[in-house]
Design an enzyme around this catalytic site. Structure first.
Site, PDB file in Angstrom:
ATOM      1  N   GLY A  10       0.819  -1.205   0.000  1.00 47.70           N
ATOM      2  CA  GLY A  10       0.000   0.000   0.000  1.00 47.70           C
ATOM      3  C   GLY A  10       0.856   1.258   0.000  1.00 47.70           C
ATOM      4  O   GLY A  10       2.080   1.189   0.154  1.00 47.70           O
ATOM      5  N   GLN A  11       0.202   2.395  -0.159  1.00 46.93           N
ATOM      6  CA  GLN A  11       0.941   3.665  -0.224  1.00 46.93           C
ATOM      7  C   GLN A  11       1.775   3.905   1.042  1.00 46.93           C
ATOM      8  O   GLN A  11       2.980   4.166   0.972  1.00 46.93           O
ATOM      9  CB  GLN A  11      -0.032   4.839  -0.375  1.00 46.93           C
ATOM     10  CG  GLN A  11      -0.854   4.820  -1.639  1.00 46.93           C
ATOM     11  CD  GLN A  11      -1.600   6.133  -1.799  1.00 46.93           C
ATOM     12  OE1 GLN A  11      -1.019   7.114  -2.247  1.00 46.93           O
ATOM     13  NE2 GLN A  11      -2.854   6.172  -1.420  1.00 46.93           N
ATOM     14  N   ASP A  31      -3.505 -12.102   6.065  1.00 51.46           N
ATOM     15  CA  ASP A  31      -4.694 -11.659   5.323  1.00 51.46           C
ATOM     16  C   ASP A  31      -5.720 -11.140   6.327  1.00 51.46           C
ATOM     17  O   ASP A  31      -6.225 -11.908   7.153  1.00 51.46           O
ATOM     18  CB  ASP A  31      -5.263 -12.836   4.522  1.00 51.46           C
ATOM     19  CG  ASP A  31      -6.420 -12.411   3.633  1.00 51.46           C
ATOM     20  OD1 ASP A  31      -6.945 -11.297   3.825  1.00 51.46           O
ATOM     21  OD2 ASP A  31      -6.793 -13.205   2.744  1.00 51.46           O
ATOM     22  N   LEU A  32      -6.017  -9.858   6.257  1.00 50.42           N
ATOM     23  CA  LEU A  32      -6.930  -9.272   7.239  1.00 50.42           C
ATOM     24  C   LEU A  32      -8.376  -9.728   7.046  1.00 50.42           C
ATOM     25  O   LEU A  32      -9.242  -9.412   7.852  1.00 50.42           O
ATOM     26  CB  LEU A  32      -6.842  -7.743   7.228  1.00 50.42           C
ATOM     27  CG  LEU A  32      -5.777  -7.168   8.194  1.00 50.42           C
ATOM     28  CD1 LEU A  32      -4.373  -7.409   7.686  1.00 50.42           C
ATOM     29  CD2 LEU A  32      -6.004  -5.691   8.464  1.00 50.42           C
ATOM     30  N   ALA A  55      -5.581  -2.024   4.975  1.00 51.85           N
ATOM     31  CA  ALA A  55      -7.008  -1.703   5.146  1.00 51.85           C
ATOM     32  C   ALA A  55      -7.752  -1.953   3.848  1.00 51.85           C
ATOM     33  O   ALA A  55      -7.156  -1.968   2.765  1.00 51.85           O
ATOM     34  CB  ALA A  55      -7.168  -0.227   5.544  1.00 51.85           C
ATOM     35  N   THR A  57      -9.594  -0.159   1.454  1.00 50.34           N
ATOM     36  CA  THR A  57      -9.630   1.290   1.192  1.00 50.34           C
ATOM     37  C   THR A  57     -10.502   1.666  -0.016  1.00 50.34           C
ATOM     38  O   THR A  57     -10.546   2.844  -0.377  1.00 50.34           O
ATOM     39  CB  THR A  57      -8.203   1.832   0.951  1.00 50.34           C
ATOM     40  OG1 THR A  57      -7.598   1.072  -0.103  1.00 50.34           O
ATOM     41  CG2 THR A  57      -7.351   1.753   2.191  1.00 50.34           C
ATOM     42  N   ASP A  97     -10.342  10.648   7.895  1.00 49.31           N
ATOM     43  CA  ASP A  97     -11.282  11.767   8.025  1.00 49.31           C
ATOM     44  C   ASP A  97     -12.713  11.312   7.702  1.00 49.31           C
ATOM     45  O   ASP A  97     -13.672  11.980   8.070  1.00 49.31           O
ATOM     46  CB  ASP A  97     -10.878  12.896   7.069  1.00 49.31           C
ATOM     47  CG  ASP A  97     -10.748  12.400   5.635  1.00 49.31           C
ATOM     48  OD1 ASP A  97     -10.023  11.421   5.414  1.00 49.31           O
ATOM     49  OD2 ASP A  97     -11.377  12.994   4.726  1.00 49.31           O
ATOM     50  N   TYR A 120     -17.434   2.590   4.257  1.00 50.76           N
ATOM     51  CA  TYR A 120     -15.991   2.609   4.559  1.00 50.76           C
ATOM     52  C   TYR A 120     -15.739   3.323   5.894  1.00 50.76           C
ATOM     53  O   TYR A 120     -15.048   2.789   6.777  1.00 50.76           O
ATOM     54  CB  TYR A 120     -15.242   3.294   3.415  1.00 50.76           C
ATOM     55  CG  TYR A 120     -13.820   3.670   3.718  1.00 50.76           C
ATOM     56  CD1 TYR A 120     -12.805   2.716   3.784  1.00 50.76           C
ATOM     57  CD2 TYR A 120     -13.473   5.016   3.925  1.00 50.76           C
ATOM     58  CE1 TYR A 120     -11.490   3.091   4.059  1.00 50.76           C
ATOM     59  CE2 TYR A 120     -12.162   5.390   4.189  1.00 50.76           C
ATOM     60  CZ  TYR A 120     -11.179   4.420   4.258  1.00 50.76           C
ATOM     61  OH  TYR A 120      -9.884   4.792   4.533  1.00 50.76           O
ATOM     62  N   TRP A 145      -6.702  12.148   2.404  1.00 48.28           N
ATOM     63  CA  TRP A 145      -6.290  12.473   1.042  1.00 48.28           C
ATOM     64  C   TRP A 145      -4.827  12.054   0.760  1.00 48.28           C
ATOM     65  O   TRP A 145      -3.972  12.859   0.414  1.00 48.28           O
ATOM     66  CB  TRP A 145      -6.454  13.984   0.792  1.00 48.28           C
ATOM     67  CG  TRP A 145      -7.846  14.500   0.890  1.00 48.28           C
ATOM     68  CD1 TRP A 145      -8.919  13.948   1.533  1.00 48.28           C
ATOM     69  CD2 TRP A 145      -8.343  15.730   0.304  1.00 48.28           C
ATOM     70  NE1 TRP A 145     -10.023  14.744   1.398  1.00 48.28           N
ATOM     71  CE2 TRP A 145      -9.704  15.838   0.654  1.00 48.28           C
ATOM     72  CE3 TRP A 145      -7.751  16.734  -0.468  1.00 48.28           C
ATOM     73  CZ2 TRP A 145     -10.489  16.917   0.261  1.00 48.28           C
ATOM     74  CZ3 TRP A 145      -8.535  17.803  -0.858  1.00 48.28           C
ATOM     75  CH2 TRP A 145      -9.885  17.889  -0.499  1.00 48.28           C
TER      76      TRP A 145
HETATM   77  N1  LIG Z   1      -5.865   6.523   0.640  1.00 54.05           N
HETATM   78  C1  LIG Z   1      -6.392   7.560   1.291  1.00 54.05           C
HETATM   79  O1  LIG Z   1      -6.669   8.620   0.716  1.00 54.05           O
HETATM   80  C2  LIG Z   1      -6.610   7.470   2.778  1.00 54.05           C
HETATM   81  C3  LIG Z   1      -7.213   8.553   3.445  1.00 54.05           C
HETATM   82  C4  LIG Z   1      -7.396   8.476   4.829  1.00 54.05           C
HETATM   83  C5  LIG Z   1      -6.979   7.363   5.525  1.00 54.05           C
HETATM   84  N2  LIG Z   1      -6.420   6.327   4.856  1.00 54.05           N
HETATM   85  C6  LIG Z   1      -5.995   5.150   5.627  1.00 54.05           C
HETATM   86  O2  LIG Z   1      -4.593   5.056   5.525  1.00 54.05           O
HETATM   87  C7  LIG Z   1      -4.191   3.686   5.617  1.00 54.05           C
HETATM   88  C8  LIG Z   1      -3.250   3.361   4.485  1.00 54.05           C
HETATM   89  O3  LIG Z   1      -3.903   3.641   3.281  1.00 54.05           O
HETATM   90  P1  LIG Z   1      -3.175   3.520   1.869  1.00 54.05           P
HETATM   91  O4  LIG Z   1      -3.630   4.658   1.044  1.00 54.05           O
HETATM   92  O5  LIG Z   1      -1.721   3.250   2.096  1.00 54.05           O
HETATM   93  O6  LIG Z   1      -3.898   2.205   1.350  1.00 54.05           O
HETATM   94  P2  LIG Z   1      -3.705   1.450  -0.032  1.00 54.05           P
HETATM   95  O7  LIG Z   1      -2.621   2.055  -0.831  1.00 54.05           O
HETATM   96  O8  LIG Z   1      -5.061   1.306  -0.621  1.00 54.05           O
HETATM   97  O9  LIG Z   1      -3.195   0.049   0.466  1.00 54.05           O
HETATM   98  C9  LIG Z   1      -3.987  -0.770   1.257  1.00 54.05           C
HETATM   99  C10 LIG Z   1      -3.122  -1.894   1.737  1.00 54.05           C
HETATM  100  O10 LIG Z   1      -3.934  -2.774   2.496  1.00 54.05           O
HETATM  101  C11 LIG Z   1      -3.708  -4.071   2.012  1.00 54.05           C
HETATM  102  N3  LIG Z   1      -4.875  -4.917   2.171  1.00 54.05           N
HETATM  103  C12 LIG Z   1      -6.130  -4.736   1.697  1.00 54.05           C
HETATM  104  N4  LIG Z   1      -6.901  -5.776   2.034  1.00 54.05           N
HETATM  105  C13 LIG Z   1      -6.097  -6.634   2.722  1.00 54.05           C
HETATM  106  C14 LIG Z   1      -6.298  -7.893   3.324  1.00 54.05           C
HETATM  107  N5  LIG Z   1      -7.480  -8.517   3.279  1.00 54.05           N
HETATM  108  N6  LIG Z   1      -5.252  -8.464   3.958  1.00 54.05           N
HETATM  109  C15 LIG Z   1      -4.053  -7.883   3.985  1.00 54.05           C
HETATM  110  N7  LIG Z   1      -3.792  -6.697   3.425  1.00 54.05           N
HETATM  111  C16 LIG Z   1      -4.811  -6.088   2.800  1.00 54.05           C
HETATM  112  C17 LIG Z   1      -3.383  -3.917   0.545  1.00 54.05           C
HETATM  113  O11 LIG Z   1      -2.722  -5.051   0.104  1.00 54.05           O
HETATM  114  P3  LIG Z   1      -2.762  -5.518  -1.434  1.00 54.05           P
HETATM  115  O12 LIG Z   1      -1.758  -4.634  -2.104  1.00 54.05           O
HETATM  116  O13 LIG Z   1      -2.396  -6.946  -1.355  1.00 54.05           O
HETATM  117  O14 LIG Z   1      -4.166  -5.271  -1.926  1.00 54.05           O
HETATM  118  C18 LIG Z   1      -2.497  -2.693   0.588  1.00 54.05           C
HETATM  119  O15 LIG Z   1      -1.185  -3.029   0.961  1.00 54.05           O
HETATM  120  C19 LIG Z   1      -5.476   2.877   5.642  1.00 54.05           C
HETATM  121  O16 LIG Z   1      -5.789   2.547   6.963  1.00 54.05           O
HETATM  122  C20 LIG Z   1      -6.521   3.834   5.106  1.00 54.05           C
HETATM  123  O17 LIG Z   1      -7.805   3.539   5.615  1.00 54.05           O
HETATM  124  C21 LIG Z   1      -6.214   6.360   3.500  1.00 54.05           C
END
Ligand SMILES: NC(=O)c1ccc[n+]([C@@H]2O[C@H](COP(=O)([O-])OP(=O)(O)OC[C@H]3O[C@@H](n4cnc5c(N)ncnc54)[C@H](OP(=O)(O)O)[C@@H]3O)[C@@H](O)[C@H]2O)c1
Length: 284
Positions: A10-11, A31-32, A55, A57, A97, A120, A145
């Site tokens: 993930g990011q 695996d979550l 997560a 997402t 947020d 979500y 964001w």
């Molecule tokens: N993106 C946003 O704009 C945003 C905003 C606010 C808060 N957040 C929070 O910030 C955190 C990080 O977000 P991010 O943007 O880095 O997320 P992301 O790039 O969408 O990556 C999500 C990660 O979670 C993993 N994942 C999803 N389902 C899974 C499962 N069943 N078991 C194990 N791993 C799983 C994915 O793995 P795979 O690569 O294998 O799918 C990926 O590594 C999260 O908690 C998110 O809710 C994000």
């Protein structure tokens, strides 16, 4: 300090993976969607601190698959936090947020009551509650964001669309703080060190880039910094309907995070430059 990270691709996880102290687990290792297996990983790990960066997402998909989103964002999180509490390992978690309903124009404080607009946000809020109920040491960092050189995000979408079209309509009535994944990773590692040293108080913390901006403002800056000539028409959210409603006000008051950990809001324009440089380096 040994930090075990749930998530690898993930990011935010990609940025955490760059630190020597971290070991990042991909979906095959944890695996979550299988809460008991994730709790088992925590029960047997050798970490000093745990960070959950994995997560569900997909905000719009969650509307039609809240069961899976709940399993990943709430059930697993609760069971991992319980297993961590059992071993007195601090559990740091990322939230969003989207737990707020987006009303008003004041920045949300950590005292404000969540009222998510969609599935979500509901599942993420349930995850937060599970961590609190677990009764161990914890820190929940709500951010917004997120952008980086990896994965899917607004910056990459704008670069793609900006390369294809010379005019775009972009939402201008949602306001929030764009936040670079590398800044979030850095904040999480500061928190991890504090908890490791027994100094981090349990709590919810807010962290987002400054200054607050609309998506149209963000797009304007992306195009300016990338020398792309795109004419932006600023539109209200109602002209860009999505399956999940988005909060209009995502401003977050990050003062407690500064006071507690000395973590300041990063300037997202500076962080954007770093991300664009990384994308350009990858290209060539
Ligand atoms: N993106 C946003 O704009 C945003 C905003 C606010 C808060 N957040 C929070 O910030 C955190 C990080 O977000 P991010 O943007 O880095 O997320 P992301 O790039 O969408 O990556 C999500 C990660 O979670 C993993 N994942 C999803 N389902 C899974 C499962 N069943 N078991 C194990 N791993 C799983 C994915 O793995 P795979 O690569 O294998 O799918 C990926 O590594 C999260 O908690 C998110 O809710 C994000």
């Amino acid at each position: 300090m040994r930090v075990l990270v749930f998530g690898k691709s993930g990011q935010v996880a990609t940025e955490l993976d760059k630190y020597d102290e971290t070991t990042c687990l991909d979906r095959a290792a944890a695996d979550l969607a299988s809460p008991a297996a994730c709790a088992e990983v925590v029960a047997n790990c050798e970490a000093d601190v745990i960070i959950n960066a994995a997560a569900y997402t997909a905000v719009d998909d969650a509307e039609s698959d809240e069961i899976t989103a709940t399993m990943v964002n709430a059930t697993s999180v609760r069971m991992m936090a319980e297993a961590a509490a059992h071993r007195d390992i601090p559990f740091i978690h990322i939230s969003t947020d989207y737990v707020f309903d987006g009303s008003g124009t004041d920045p949300w404080t950590t005292e404000d009551f969540p009222a998510p607009l969609g599935a979500y946000g509901r599942t993420k809020y349930k995850g937060e509650q599970g961590i609190v109920d677990a009764g161990g040491r914890y820190g929940i960092l709500r951010t917004s964001w997120v952008f980086s050189a990896h994965g899917n995000n607004f910056v990459k979408t704008m670069l793609r669309l900006g390369g294809e079209r010379d005019a775009l309509s972009i939402v201008d009535d949602q306001i929030g703080g764009p936040t670079a994944a590398h800044d979030i990773a850095s904040a999480l590692m500061v928190m991890a060190q504090a908890y490791y040293e027994g100094m981090g108080p349990n709590g919810v913390y807010h962290f987002s880039g400054e200054p607050d901006a609309s998506w149209a403002d963000f797009a304007t800056e992306i195009f300016d910094q990338s020398d792309l000539n795109v004419n932006i028409t600023r539109i209200p959210s109602e002209k860009f309907p999505t399956p999940a409603p988005r909060p209009l006000n995502s401003r977050m008051d990050c003062e407690t995070t500064r006071q507690t950990f000395g973590i300041y809001r990063p300037n997202w324009r500076d962080s954007l430059k770093i991300v664009l440089d990384e994308l350009n380096a990858d290209k060539g």
